[in-house]
Motif scaffolding. Structure first.
Motif, mmCIF file in Angstrom:
data_model
loop_
_atom_site.group_PDB
_atom_site.id
_atom_site.type_symbol
_atom_site.label_atom_id
_atom_site.label_comp_id
_atom_site.label_asym_id
_atom_site.label_seq_id
_atom_site.Cartn_x
_atom_site.Cartn_y
_atom_site.Cartn_z
ATOM 1 N N MET A 98 -3.336 -7.631 10.195
ATOM 2 C CA MET A 98 -4.064 -8.365 9.164
ATOM 3 C C MET A 98 -4.721 -7.416 8.177
ATOM 4 N N GLU A 99 -5.305 -6.346 8.677
ATOM 5 C CA GLU A 99 -5.928 -5.367 7.792
ATOM 6 C C GLU A 99 -4.898 -4.690 6.912
ATOM 7 N N LEU A 100 -3.703 -4.447 7.459
ATOM 8 C CA LEU A 100 -2.647 -3.839 6.667
ATOM 9 C C LEU A 100 -2.223 -4.745 5.528
ATOM 10 N N VAL A 101 -2.094 -6.038 5.826
ATOM 11 C CA VAL A 101 -1.723 -6.998 4.792
ATOM 12 C C VAL A 101 -2.798 -7.062 3.716
ATOM 13 N N LYS A 102 -4.061 -7.085 4.138
ATOM 14 C CA LYS A 102 -5.155 -7.109 3.160
ATOM 15 C C LYS A 102 -5.122 -5.876 2.267
ATOM 16 N N GLU A 103 -4.829 -4.720 2.866
ATOM 17 C CA GLU A 103 -4.775 -3.486 2.091
ATOM 18 C C GLU A 103 -3.662 -3.545 1.046
ATOM 19 N N ARG A 104 -2.488 -4.037 1.459
ATOM 20 C CA ARG A 104 -1.362 -4.110 0.517
ATOM 21 C C ARG A 104 -1.676 -5.034 -0.653
ATOM 22 N N PHE A 105 -2.209 -6.213 -0.351
ATOM 23 C CA PHE A 105 -2.506 -7.151 -1.426
ATOM 24 C C PHE A 105 -3.633 -6.630 -2.322
ATOM 25 N N SER A 106 -4.589 -5.949 -1.744
ATOM 26 C CA SER A 106 -5.678 -5.398 -2.544
ATOM 27 C C SER A 106 -5.158 -4.366 -3.534
ATOM 28 N N LYS A 107 -4.255 -3.499 -3.073
ATOM 29 C CA LYS A 107 -3.699 -2.486 -3.975
ATOM 30 C C LYS A 107 -2.877 -3.125 -5.089
ATOM 31 N N LEU A 108 -2.173 -4.199 -4.759
ATOM 32 C CA LEU A 108 -1.406 -4.888 -5.792
ATOM 33 C C LEU A 108 -2.331 -5.533 -6.819
ATOM 34 N N LEU A 109 -3.414 -6.139 -6.345
ATOM 35 C CA LEU A 109 -4.362 -6.772 -7.269
ATOM 36 C C LEU A 109 -5.059 -5.749 -8.150
ATOM 37 N N LEU A 110 -5.344 -4.574 -7.594
ATOM 38 C CA LEU A 110 -6.006 -3.514 -8.358
ATOM 39 C C LEU A 110 -5.048 -2.770 -9.267
ATOM 40 N N GLY A 111 -3.762 -3.028 -9.134
ATOM 41 C CA GLY A 111 -2.801 -2.334 -9.969
ATOM 42 C C GLY A 111 -2.768 -0.843 -9.697
ATOM 43 N N GLU A 112 -2.976 -0.455 -8.436
ATOM 44 C CA GLU A 112 -2.968 0.938 -7.993
ATOM 45 C C GLU A 112 -4.135 1.745 -8.553
ATOM 46 N N ASP A 113 -5.114 1.071 -9.124
ATOM 47 C CA ASP A 113 -6.326 1.750 -9.617
ATOM 48 C C ASP A 113 -7.437 1.494 -8.610
ATOM 49 N N MET A 114 -7.631 2.442 -7.705
ATOM 50 C CA MET A 114 -8.588 2.242 -6.624
ATOM 51 C C MET A 114 -10.042 2.267 -7.107
ATOM 52 N N GLY A 116 -11.110 0.371 -9.447
ATOM 53 C CA GLY A 116 -11.446 -0.996 -9.851
ATOM 54 C C GLY A 116 -11.855 -1.114 -11.295
ATOM 55 N N GLY A 117 -11.577 -0.083 -12.086
ATOM 56 C CA GLY A 117 -11.998 -0.094 -13.477
ATOM 57 C C GLY A 117 -11.046 -0.780 -14.418
ATOM 58 N N GLY A 118 -9.999 -1.391 -13.904
ATOM 59 C CA GLY A 118 -9.065 -2.123 -14.760
ATOM 60 C C GLY A 118 -8.086 -1.242 -15.494
ATOM 61 N N LYS A 119 -7.900 -0.013 -15.047
ATOM 62 C CA LYS A 119 -6.971 0.904 -15.706
ATOM 63 C C LYS A 119 -5.645 1.000 -14.964
ATOM 64 N N GLY A 120 -5.413 0.106 -14.041
ATOM 65 C CA GLY A 120 -4.195 0.154 -13.254
ATOM 66 C C GLY A 120 -3.005 -0.405 -14.005
ATOM 67 N N VAL A 121 -1.856 -0.326 -13.369
ATOM 68 C CA VAL A 121 -0.636 -0.845 -13.966
ATOM 69 C C VAL A 121 -0.603 -2.359 -13.798
ATOM 70 N N CYS A 122 0.326 -3.003 -14.507
ATOM 71 C CA CYS A 122 0.443 -4.455 -14.419
ATOM 72 C C CYS A 122 1.009 -4.834 -13.055
ATOM 73 N N PRO A 123 0.817 -6.088 -12.617
ATOM 74 C CA PRO A 123 1.292 -6.493 -11.293
ATOM 75 C C PRO A 123 2.788 -6.277 -11.084
ATOM 76 N N ALA A 124 3.593 -6.456 -12.136
ATOM 77 C CA ALA A 124 5.036 -6.275 -11.984
ATOM 78 C C ALA A 124 5.378 -4.841 -11.611
ATOM 79 N N VAL A 125 4.772 -3.880 -12.303
ATOM 80 C CA VAL A 125 5.033 -2.469 -12.001
ATOM 81 C C VAL A 125 4.466 -2.104 -10.632
ATOM 82 N N ALA A 126 3.303 -2.660 -10.288
ATOM 83 C CA ALA A 126 2.685 -2.352 -8.993
ATOM 84 C C ALA A 126 3.556 -2.818 -7.832
#
Length: 475
Positions: A98-114, A116-126
């Motif tokens: 469950m924690e692994l799934v949460k981690e994956r979805f969190s990274k996708l939502l953040l767009g690989e920008d850990m 959280g400043g909104g500088k990540g890539v778009c969801p499609a690229v992520a």
């Protein structure tokens, strides 16, 4: 699964398709990621050592796979139902998962920008990067024809299930009717899976399962592998057969640039007839899967929008892009032969072929843009519509007709280059499409088909290495 060739449509029932598609029922310094994982579109450079078998029927026959290579509207593909994944979180067994799934979805939502400043890539690229990185993690160190370890197989299926779960919510609206409690019927807009996902995703999952089953079928094999460090000794022995020797000629490896790759070894005198036949059938099965994955990937890339950044960097004229000699060959005469033109052009390596493909593709879009403008169309107009307008006005002999003809010839030349150099990497346009794509559904289909294409090619290549060793042992 597209731009490439299509097979005849299939009229068999769903049950027969499922039965025939089950193709596996029978039984030093570390290299860099760039070296171990190759996503280029390739065909085996040792395919000449894979002799065609007479009988390709049975569970590894190509007929089972060819039913999945139909066109995008193929009935065989449209009947494959999408697997629901809405309960993907509920089916996780442990807290760690469950924690692994949460981690994956969190990274996708953040767009690989850990941050959280909104500088990540778009969801499609992520999500495209996530599928690519998962493939590198699971299959990046695989260099042998052997079953995938249970842990990696579980990781691949679990995390791909999570990444593909978003496809359950990519839908399109269509008009329908709904009956009310009093019996009256009203018109409503219902939803259904988007057509490209509904057709291609189940077929990709089928090909994925078939590739895993092909690898699992090598649980007990007559060949084995010698470690890379033993190559210079010219012999290797399996742990179960210490007396079995291996000729020096058999250890000759054709990928000396990849010195870490294990060397396939076969018993003295080669493989048995049955083992050789089964190996060739598995090779042909994987080759058909490779073609199917290429077909899907090419179709998805062709449907992606051309990035504005690519159009902005195009030269002003197609002639400046392809060069004087190629332009004269394309412009002169009523008949045009792309094969003859390639024979006249000095293209001695895949690097030169890729550079030529980039120039021809750029010129094609220059001429398309000019033809669209000549016929009063918007730059986003479909090219097929522009060609229809040009055909209707062909008698005027204007600039627009000439640009349409040049663009069509450039397209045929580009296809000829890709056919002559099947190992060609993605062109600059394809790379730009993936980088700037914002459609999540297309990103999933493109990355999923690309990694399956790579895995299928690797299996074909590994099989050819064993067949080469077997041929050398029988000399």
């Amino acid at each position: 699964m597209a731009d490439s060739s299509s097979s005849p449509s299939v009229s068999a029932s769903d049950e027969s398709l499922e039965a025939e598609a089950r193709c596996c029922s029978s039984s030093s310094p570390a290299p860099s990621l760039h070296d171990t994982v190759d996503f280029s579109r390739t065909a085996s450079d040792v395919s000449s050592f894979s002799e065609r078998s007479v009988d390709l029927s049975g569970p590894f026959g190509t007929a089972a796979v060819s039913k999945l290579i139909g066109g995008r509207g193929s009935p065989a593909l449209s009947r494959l139902s999408m697997k629901p994944r809405a309960d993907v979180l509920d089916r996780r067994g442990t807290e760690d998962e469950m924690e692994l799934v949460k981690e994956r979805f969190s990274k996708l939502l953040l767009g690989e920008d850990m941050s959280g400043g909104g500088k990540g890539v778009c969801p499609a690229v992520a999500i495209s990067n996530a599928i690519t990185n998962l493939y590198a993690t699971v299959f990046g160190n695989c260099h042998k024809l052997e079953p995938l370890p249970a842990g990696k197989k579980t990781m691949w299926r679990r995390e791909m299930d999570c990444l593909l779960a978003v496809c359950d919510y990519i839908v399109e609206f269509y008009p329908s009717t709904q009956a009310l409690s009093d019996g009256t019927r009203v018109e409503v807009m219902a939803t259904r899976p988007r057509s490209d996902i509904y057709i291609n995703l189940p077929a990709l999952e089928k090909l994925d399962a078939m590739l895993i089953e092909i690898m699992d079928s090598f649980q007990k094999a007559e060949f084995w592998y010698a470690d890379a460090g033993t190559r210079s000794f010219g012999s290797g022995t399996p742990s179960s057969s210490p007396s079995t020797s291996f000729r020096r000629s058999t250890t000759t490896h054709r990928n000396e640039d990849k010195w870490w790759v294990p060397v396939p070894c076969v018993p003295e005198g080669g493989l048995s007839v049955a083992a050789r036949k089964q190996l060739r059938q598995r090779r042909d099965c994987a080759n058909q899967i490779h073609k199917a994955a290429v077909a899907i990937n090419s179709g998805v890339l062709s449907d992606m929008e051309v990035p504005e950044s690519f159009m902005a960097l195009l030269p002003k004229s197609g002639k400046a892009s392809v060069g004087d000699s190629v332009y004269r060959a394309m412009h002169s005469g009523d008949k045009f032969s792309p094969d003859y033109l390639l024979d006249c052009v000095d293209v001695s390596s895949e690097h030169e072929a890729l550079a030529l493909a980039d120039r021809v593709e750029a010129a094609m879009y220059v001429w398309r843009r000019k033809a669209t403008a000549s016929h009063g169309g918007h730059r986003s107009a479909q090219w097929s519509k522009v060609k229809e307008l040009a055909a209707a006005a062909a008698d005027d002999g204007g600039e627009g007709g000439k640009n349409v003809a040049l663009a069509s010839r450039a397209e045929s030349l580009l296809l000829c280059i890709k056919h002559r150099f099947p190992g060609l990497s993605q062109t600059t346009l394809d790379t730009s499409k993936i980088q700037f794509n914002k459609d999540v559904g297309q990103a999933i289909l493109e990355s999923y088909s690309r990694v399956l294409e790579s895995l299928a090619f690797n299996i074909v290549s590994w099989t050819d290495e064993v067949l080469f060793a077997d041929k050398a042992a029988r000399k």
